[in-house]
Design a protein around this motif. Structure first.
Motif, PDB file in Angstrom:
ATOM      1  N   ILE A 215       9.203   7.600   7.114  1.00 31.47           N
ATOM      2  CA  ILE A 215       9.081   9.016   6.785  1.00 31.47           C
ATOM      3  C   ILE A 215       8.657   9.118   5.326  1.00 31.47           C
ATOM      4  CG2 ILE A 215      10.275  11.226   6.558  1.00 31.47           C
ATOM      5  CD1 ILE A 215      12.256  10.242   8.696  1.00 31.47           C
ATOM      6  N   ILE A 216       7.481   9.690   5.093  1.00 28.44           N
ATOM      7  CA  ILE A 216       6.992   9.905   3.733  1.00 28.44           C
ATOM      8  C   ILE A 216       7.032  11.402   3.474  1.00 28.44           C
ATOM      9  CG2 ILE A 216       5.061   9.581   2.155  1.00 28.44           C
ATOM     10  CD1 ILE A 216       4.165   7.300   4.098  1.00 28.44           C
ATOM     11  N   SER A 283       5.399   9.441   9.681  1.00 29.69           N
ATOM     12  CA  SER A 283       5.053  10.823   9.343  1.00 29.69           C
ATOM     13  C   SER A 283       4.857  10.974   7.835  1.00 29.69           C
ATOM     14  CB  SER A 283       6.136  11.792   9.823  1.00 29.69           C
ATOM     15  OG  SER A 283       7.361  11.575   9.155  1.00 29.69           O
ATOM     16  N   VAL A 284       3.950  11.897   7.478  1.00 28.26           N
ATOM     17  CA  VAL A 284       3.627  12.164   6.074  1.00 28.26           C
ATOM     18  C   VAL A 284       3.614  13.671   5.869  1.00 28.26           C
ATOM     19  CG1 VAL A 284       1.970  11.796   4.209  1.00 28.26           C
ATOM     20  CG2 VAL A 284       2.124  10.115   6.071  1.00 28.26           C
ATOM     21  N   ARG A 285       4.279  14.139   4.826  1.00 27.91           N
ATOM     22  CA  ARG A 285       4.205  15.546   4.445  1.00 27.91           C
ATOM     23  C   ARG A 285       4.421  15.680   2.948  1.00 27.91           C
ATOM     24  NH1 ARG A 285       7.269  19.265   7.420  1.00 27.91           N
ATOM     25  NH2 ARG A 285       8.013  17.844   9.036  1.00 27.91           N
ATOM     26  N   CYS A 288      -0.117  13.477  -1.320  1.00 20.81           N
ATOM     27  CA  CYS A 288      -1.552  13.214  -1.393  1.00 20.81           C
ATOM     28  C   CYS A 288      -1.760  11.727  -1.612  1.00 20.81           C
ATOM     29  CB  CYS A 288      -2.212  14.033  -2.501  1.00 20.81           C
ATOM     30  SG  CYS A 288      -1.635  13.643  -4.167  1.00 20.81           S
ATOM     31  N   HIS A 289      -2.950  11.256  -1.260  1.00 19.74           N
ATOM     32  CA  HIS A 289      -3.317   9.857  -1.454  1.00 19.74           C
ATOM     33  C   HIS A 289      -2.288   8.917  -0.801  1.00 19.74           C
ATOM     34  CE1 HIS A 289      -6.605  10.885  -4.165  1.00 19.74           C
ATOM     35  NE2 HIS A 289      -5.785  11.765  -4.734  1.00 19.74           N
ATOM     36  N   VAL A 290      -1.948   9.209   0.451  1.00 25.15           N
ATOM     37  CA  VAL A 290      -1.121   8.295   1.244  1.00 25.15           C
ATOM     38  C   VAL A 290      -2.042   7.677   2.292  1.00 25.15           C
ATOM     39  CG1 VAL A 290       0.811   8.079   2.828  1.00 25.15           C
ATOM     40  CG2 VAL A 290       0.989   9.598   0.849  1.00 25.15           C
ATOM     41  N   ASN A 291      -2.271   6.375   2.169  1.00 27.84           N
ATOM     42  CA  ASN A 291      -3.323   5.707   2.921  1.00 27.84           C
ATOM     43  C   ASN A 291      -2.763   4.592   3.798  1.00 27.84           C
ATOM     44  OD1 ASN A 291      -5.145   7.255   1.280  1.00 27.84           O
ATOM     45  ND2 ASN A 291      -4.917   5.707  -0.320  1.00 27.84           N
ATOM     46  N   ASP A 306       1.279  10.731  11.781  1.00 28.08           N
ATOM     47  CA  ASP A 306       1.150  12.186  11.701  1.00 28.08           C
ATOM     48  C   ASP A 306       1.167  12.651  10.242  1.00 28.08           C
ATOM     49  OD1 ASP A 306       1.070  14.868  12.194  1.00 28.08           O
ATOM     50  OD2 ASP A 306       2.912  14.960  13.377  1.00 28.08           O
ATOM     51  N   TYR A 307       0.065  13.291   9.819  1.00 26.54           N
ATOM     52  CA  TYR A 307       0.001  13.987   8.527  1.00 26.54           C
ATOM     53  C   TYR A 307       0.361  15.443   8.795  1.00 26.54           C
ATOM     54  CZ  TYR A 307      -2.321   9.913   6.497  1.00 26.54           C
ATOM     55  OH  TYR A 307      -2.620   8.648   6.039  1.00 26.54           O
TER      56      TYR A 307
END
Length: 512
Positions: A215-216, A283-285, A288-291, A306-307
């Protein structure tokens, strides 16, 4: 002369010292098999908190070959953010796998293979009528019915079965019974152009398991490289069933407007729906710049990556997705609850922009929820999906847009280019190899190779297309898209009359 030599040696020493310090600036944390990745992330966080010089050139968390069971998700917070000059890279050094629990097993009890056509779908008593199953099936406890609904499926926990000769009325548990029978789209088709909708009965292993691996939330300038994400469960159907609107989005409330049908933005609107987002392994929320680069996602119960919201400038490149229960890559808002999904929202597209999804291989998705897709982007802008190889999907392939509206919602400048899409619409129709919704000015569909849709044995209509411009799609330029590709020929251009559409806008440009 001696003074000059002294200063020459002094400068040389200073330069050597500076060079040595620069090469040692970037911090590296090694995780050996059996050690905690959580602890390594905490160490990196402490370096950043205390201004440690090892942060200056970036921090690399290097995970050595091994399998790492994630009893709880790896949670990256705002304090874990890197910067453009000092990013955080989590890299697999060899064969590295972060894994959860293997997903629940299903046992199909009737029919033994494939699906059976239902006889009737009765809204008045919330029952589905099927041919009477064998006695041993009627005696089976904890049955589920998986129902084919044109462009979606429903998973309904069976409450009871009332035998009436060669026909049996099946009733279902809540909340899925209410959602299935109150909402008009989608529902099973009775008497369609290619026959009635289909179903199967099965049992499912009754256990919950790990659903999320990473989880980001709020951590920017982070790259995952060379890591496999493997094995997650999908617990929701065990407790609530699974009734969807489209694209794997579960309904949490839904009904038909029975009086004074229509709303100011759509005079013909008859349905209201509130959905929630499917579970995702990663998951990303708020970031920015998560690759993700050269990563592998496999054997996952629901969505893989999932962004979700408030994301920008992120890249998914050269990754491999295989055996994904839901959607492989999802991004942007789909007007989840508390919003009603059919309103023309103007504030959502700016919350997901500049996603770059390129050079990935996406194979065998929607294996659990057949209405999921390979790539699903909702309210987004300035996003690019290019050079991906996408094959073996039960519904659509690459889907961009949401909202079913001709209004300006901020969606714009989305590009779907040079992808190869094949073996889609294997079970569900109203599908497209490339599928779009709503008004998206400045957008483009070009240079793609899209094979013909698969001949689903359960489709109730013939609405499956290489390119499907659904529900007021507008603002796209279409050029140089081909089909019928083979080793011996480059394929032919897709003709305008082969492109499916549904109330298209007036600003579509067809250049082929």
């Amino acid at each position: 002369m001696r003074i000059r030599l002294f200063y020459h040696h002094l400068i040389t020493l200073l330069l050597c010292g500076l060079f040595c310090s620069l090469t040692a600036i970037a911090g590296e944390i090694i995780v050996h098999e059996g050690e905690s990745i959580h602890d390594a992330l905490r160490q990196a966080r402490e370096w950043r908190r205390t201004g440690d010089t090892r942060c200056l050139g970036g921090i690399t968390i290097r995970i050595e070959t091994g399998r790492y069971y994630m009893s709880e998700p790896l949670f990256l917070r705002p304090e874990d953010s890197g910067t453009a000059e000092s990013p955080t890279t989590i890299v697999g050094d060899g064969d590295v796998t972060l894994f959860g629990d293997t997903r629940q097993k299903h046992t199909q009890v009737w029919p033994k293979e494939g699906m059976e056509r239902m006889t009737d779908f009765r809204i008045d008593d919330c029952a589905i009528i099927i041919p009477t199953p064998p006695a041993d099936v009627l005696a089976t406890e904890r049955l589920e019915m998986v129902v084919h609904q044109r462009w979606a499926i429903a998973i309904l926990r069976v409450k009871g079965m009332k035998v009436q000769g060669d026909q049996t009325a099946v009733s279902f548990m809540e909340p899925e019974s209410r959602l299935e029978f109150d909402h008009p789209w989608p529902q099973p088709v009775i008497g369609g152009e290619q026959g009635n909708s289909s179903f199967l009965l099965r049992t499912t292993e009754q256990r919950d398991g790990i659903e999320q691996l990473v989880i980001i939330d709020g951590a920017s300038h982070v790259t995952f490289q060379g890591i496999t994400f493997e094995h997650t469960c999908w617990n929701r159907p065990l407790h609530k069933g699974h009734v969807t609107l489209q694209g794997g989005f579960p309904l949490i409330d839904a009904y038909k407007l029975k009086e004074n049908e229509g709303l100011p933005w759509d005079s013909g609107l008859e349905n209201q729906a509130w959905v929630e987002r499917p579970m995702s392994a990663v998951s990303v929320r708020n970031a920015c710049h998560v690759n993700f680069d050269h990563c592998c996602f496999q054997h996952l119960g629901a969505t893989a990556l999932d962004y979700i919201d408030q994301v920008s400038d992120c890249t998914v490149s050269s990754c491999y997705f295989d055996d994904i229960g839901g959607t492989a890559i999802m991004g942007g808002s789909f007007a989840e609850s508390p919003r009603e999904v059919h309103r023309p929202y103007a504030d959502l597209a700016e919350r997901c922009e500049r996603l770059f999804i390129s050079d990935n291989t996406i194979h065998n998705v929607s294996s659990e929820d057949h209405g999921a897709v390979a790539v699903a982007l909702g309210y987004v802008r300035d996003c690019t999906v290019s050079n991906n190889t996408v094959y073996q999907m039960n519904y659509s392939g690459i889907c961009v847009g949401w909202g079913w509206t001709s209004h300006d919602t901020g969606m714009r400048n989305n590009r779907i280019t040079r992808n190869h899409v094949s073996d889609y619409a294997r079970l569900l129709y109203d599908a497209g190899g490339i599928y779009t919704l709503s008004n998206q000015p400045g957008s483009e569909i070009s240079g793609n190779i899209i094979e013909r849709p698969s001949p689903s044995p359960y489709a109730t209509n013939k609405r499956a297309f290489c390119i499907y411009l659904d529900a007021r799609t507008d603002g796209f330029t279409l050029r140089n898209n081909r089909t019928d590709e083979s080793k011996d020929k480059p394929g032919r251009l897709i003709k305008r009359d082969e492109i499916g559409d549904n109330q298209p806008g007036i600003h579509l440009i067809f250049e082929q």
